[in-house]
Design an enzyme around this catalytic site. Structure first.
Site: not given
Lengths: 240, 627
Positions: B125, B374, B410, B571, B596, B599, B602
């Site tokens: 974040s 992300r 958050t 991606c 990978c 995130c 996709c």
């Protein structure tokens, strides 16, 4: 084991804060071999030992989840931990092996963070026990152990008497996963806590790390058109 | 009828014997081995297409002869509450439950499972934390050592053009104003929350992913099962195969974060999205840099919009100067996933942005030390689903409580976790839960949410993001924000709609122009693969790819043919590549599942909605350290 390694700004070492620590892969193989020997009823009890700060108990729990019966955490932290090397660990293991009256001490052949490949051999020397290092196959035959060792030239088979020190190499076995139910059961197994002083070991290191640097970045190669160019360039930079 | 594996251990021996007989008969009758190859004669390829997907969620194991006779029973354990996901929401819920148990002197078993190898390793974040929820959870957070080390001292907002910067004043009252907030490394904050939770007695199990939702006979949620381990890449069992474990609970909380894979299943199962708009998303990419000390301004927050995105693509950047000893900055770029041009690459927009003079001058002479990405929610109020169902509830970014103009989620995620705990506690500790279903249904959680400041906050900003869908794009949206939010505080009586599913927004490639991105220079901008290496991501190689395709033929037939393979560009980890076939003409999709970073972009943006992200073996994925 994939971790991005960063050198500390003061070049005293590598950043370890917040980096996930896990069991050394060769030690996983050693634990697996010990548990297999217990399952085949050659040995009665497997004790998992680790030296370091409190976080080390997590790794001992993983060993317990794989099938060890109890754990021993030798607490070493702060400056002592940063200076701790194979000799200090070997002294601790030697003292514990005598205290616990062990018939076998099984370790991974080397740690993948320092690649020292010394602890097993030093432990055997301090105990004056035979050693079967780089083991890719271990068979217990009465009071003796047959060890197939991986050496540069191929495979060497030796027979040593117990008590002995063995170090595990890659092809010894495939470690089992520590499943969640076993992790939960492992929480009930005992981990004893002690300090090196309790074993009569002094942690003073004879090695002082002066500086840690990143390896130099690889420079691009230079292509030349003709052999004469190549010779000229090699002469220019003093190689020939 | 399908031979289902009984999930409870209470089946009788006779039942098992009968099951085995039926299964044996079926495999004798028909050749149900999943096809290794199939020929495909269509526009893009005239050769044999190798199989990509081997995961058991697409090819069930009870029909697969390689799984004949493999022990599929699972060990099961009971807890009062099981929480999926060790992020701010999950941990806050766990902590609140244990705090209430301590106050009221009741026993409560709370188990939390997390797919990362340690708490915080999959957390990413910005982040500018608003301490409101933390103040409620731990009023003494400072004494406890919470890593909130950088109060915000300066707040800058700019509109960027290719060479210049137009400053926008940060008036108090604007959603982006950060007075009173802290710049945090959320991974470290979440790790600290994990330590607080363990001290309170929460059982935390990192390295174990929740792979399956379990149901009672009456359809309510019974709990979850963790992932199986030891399945080979082609889907067959290895020697080290071990079944996952079942965790049963009276209530199960799902805090998987943005676009969770179990939540996706629950939306369908319980029809939770019938009265809300489909969720819209953005992708956030982030890097950590150690910069030249002379350029370091601890506590400074910089945001920008504009270049390099055009006015019709939502997105912007952030750059935060941390104050934790060394001159560290956290910077990143967010691109709304409702973009229309399939040639857009969020990663390369991010790398390009760093070359803007205003940004480059901060980064010059610095070193990049971390990278990650992300997806995040952009839907807000209009996209909130029903969050309770028999046996469980959704918390945090999973249903999606992010305040988009503030770019903070958050504090709302933590508060939702706390509200869930407060609604659950009386029910799970009651002598007689008086529930119609075996898994408890606790609609009080949703009522609590509606009465809380989360709801008020999200309602007030609900029209800001959708206001970008106008001819003037970004500028129209900013004018709308200025008038209706800053002056009227969101009290306008109408609620604007979003544009619909992100995956439906792409225009066919032939209608769009490819974007010319500059080559990475290796000092400020970098190539994709060296960035992925910095994320520390790794997975056990010999396992079925966890990016499963419902139909292996669609990527080439649809994604490549019509949209020129947008997954190669969106991606952020280089998982998807179209490579030429070994024999014959045409291309095939290669999935590099080991890259990978979890995130979920996709699964969100695939125009064919053919990609279904499922959880890989636990501990796999990125190894973020304080990202």
């Amino acid at each position: 084991y994939i971790v991005t390694i960063r050198v500390k700004p003061d070049h005293s070492g590598v950043v370890t804060d917040g980096v996930k620590h896990s069991m050394n892969p060769f030690c996983e193989i050693a634990v697996e071999e010990a548990v297999k020997l217990k399952e085949k009823k050659f040995i009665k009890e497997v004790v998992a030992v680790s030296c370091g700060p409190t976080q080390v108990t997590e790794t001992i729990r993983t060993a317990l989840a794989m099938g060890c019966d109890r754990g021993i955490h030798v607490e070493v932290s702060g400056k002592d931990y940063e200076a701790m090397g194979p000799l200090q660990i070997a002294k601790i293991f030697a003292a514990l092996a005598k205290k616990e009256e062990a018939s076998l001490v099984i370790l991974g052949k080397q740690a993948i963070d320092d690649d020292c490949n010394q602890t097993g051999q030093m432990t055997a020397a301090l105990l004056d026990w035979p050693q079967g290092t780089f083991a890719s196959e271990v068979t217990i035959d009465g009071e003796k152990v047959k060890v197939v060792r991986e050496i540069d030239g191929g495979l060497e088979t030796i027979k040593i008497s117990m008590p002995a020190v063995l170090t595990a190499d890659l092809r010894l076995n495939t470690p089992r996963y520590a499943t969640l139910p076993n992790i939960m059961k492992a929480k009930k197994k005992k981990i004893a806590n002690m300090k090196p002083a309790d074993l009569g070991v002094d942690m003073v290191s004879r090695v002082e790390v002066l500086r840690v640097d990143e390896p130099p970045t690889r420079l691009a190669g230079v292509k030349v058109e003709t052999v004469d160019d190549l010779v000229a360039k090699l002469k220019a930079n003093g190689t020939i | 009828t399908v031979c289902t594996v009984p999930s409870a251990l209470t089946g009788s021996a006779l039942f098992f014997a009968a099951q085995r007989c039926i299964r044996a008969l079926k495999t004798v009758q028909a050749e149900h081995a999943p096809p290794q190859h199939y020929t495909w004669r269509r526009n893009c390829s005239s050769a044999v297409m190798p199989r990509i997907t081997s995961h058991y969620t697409i090819f069930p194991r009870d029909k697969d002869p390689r799984w004949e006779g493999v022990e599929m029973e699972r060990f099961a354990d009971e807890a009062d509450v099981v929480i999926v996901g060790g992020g701010p929401a999950g941990l806050s819920a766990a902590i609140r439950l244990k705090q209430l148990a301590k106050e009221q002197e009741k026993e409560l078993r709370v188990c939390l499972v997390e797919k990362a190898s340690q708490i915080g390793a999959h957390t990413l974040s910005g982040a500018c934390l608003e301490p409101s929820a933390l103040n409620e959870l731990f009023p003494d957070w400072k004494e406890r050592g919470a890593p909130l080390n950088t109060p915000v001292t300066e707040d800058l907002f700019s509109i960027l053009t290719e060479k210049y910067r137009i400053p926008v004043p940060m008036l108090p009252g604007l959603p982006m104003n950060n007075h009173g907030n802290y710049i945090v490394r959320l991974g470290h904050f979440v790790h600290w929350l994990g330590e607080q939770a363990e001290e309170l007695g929460v059982e935390i199990y990192p390295g174990y992913a929740a792979a399956e939702v379990l149901f009672h006979e009456d359809g309510s949620v019974k709990g979850i099962a963790t992932n199986d381990v030891g399945i080979a890449k082609d889907g067959s069992p290895k020697d080290v195969f071990e079944r996952g474990m079942e965790l049963h609970a009276k209530v199960t909380l799902f805090g998987e974060g943005c676009h969770g894979h179990l939540a996706k299943q629950l939306y369908r199962q319980f029809n939770l999205r019938e009265n809300c708009e489909p969720q819209t998303y953005a992708i956030g990419l982030k890097e950590l840099w150690v910069i030249d000390e002379k350029k370091w301004r601890p506590g400074r927050v910089e945001h920008s919009v504009g270049w390099p995105l055009n006015r019709n693509t939502y997105g912007g950047s952030f750059l935060y100067h941390l104050n934790e000893g060394e001159p560290l900055v956290a910077l990143g770029f967010v691109v709304g996933l409702d973009y229309t041009n399939p040639y857009l690459s969020p990663f390369r927009e991010f790398q390009r942005w760093k070359h803007h003079p205003f940004v480059a001058k901060t980064l010059e002479g610095g070193d990049r030390i971390a990278y990650g990405a992300r997806a995040l929610n952009e839907g807000g109020y209009q996209c909130l689903p029903k969050v309770t169902f028999p046996g469980g509830m959704l918390i945090g970014c999973s249903p999606g409580f992010m305040n988009v103009p503030k770019i903070k989620g958050t504090h709302t995620a933590m508060k939702s976790g706390m509200l869930a705990a407060e609604a659950i506690f009386p029910k799970v500790t009651a002598e007689d839960p008086a529930s119609e279903t075996a898994g408890l249904h606790i609609p009080e959680y949703e009522d609590n949410l509606k009465k809380s400041w989360i709801w008020k906050e999200l309602y007030a900003v609900r029209n800001i993001r959708p206001s970008f869908h106008n001819y003037f794009g970004l500028y129209g949206g900013m004018v709308y924000t200025g008038v209706f939010y800053w002056i009227l505080r969101g009290k306008e009586p109408w609620t604007l709609k979003h544009a619909g599913l992100d995956s439906a927004q792409l225009k066919p490639a032939k209608e769009c122009t490819p974007i010319e991105y500059p080559k990475p220079d290796g000092k400020l901008s970098f190539d994709l693969l060296s960035s992925v290496a910095l994320s520390g991501t790794n997975h056990e190689g010999d396992q079925p790819p966890h990016l499963t395709l419902k139909d292996d033929s669609i990527p080439v037939a649809n994604n490549l043919a019509i949209y020129d393979g947008p997954e190669q560009r969106f991606c952020p980890a280089g998982v998807y590549e179209y490579v030429p076939l070994e024999t014959g003409e045409g291309m095939r999709l290669q999935i590099n599942a080991q890259n990978c970073v979890h995130c979920k972009t996709c699964d969100i943006k695939d125009p064919s909605q053919n990609i279904n992200w499922v959880v890989p073996e636990g501990s796999g994925g990125p190894a973020y350290n304080g990202l």
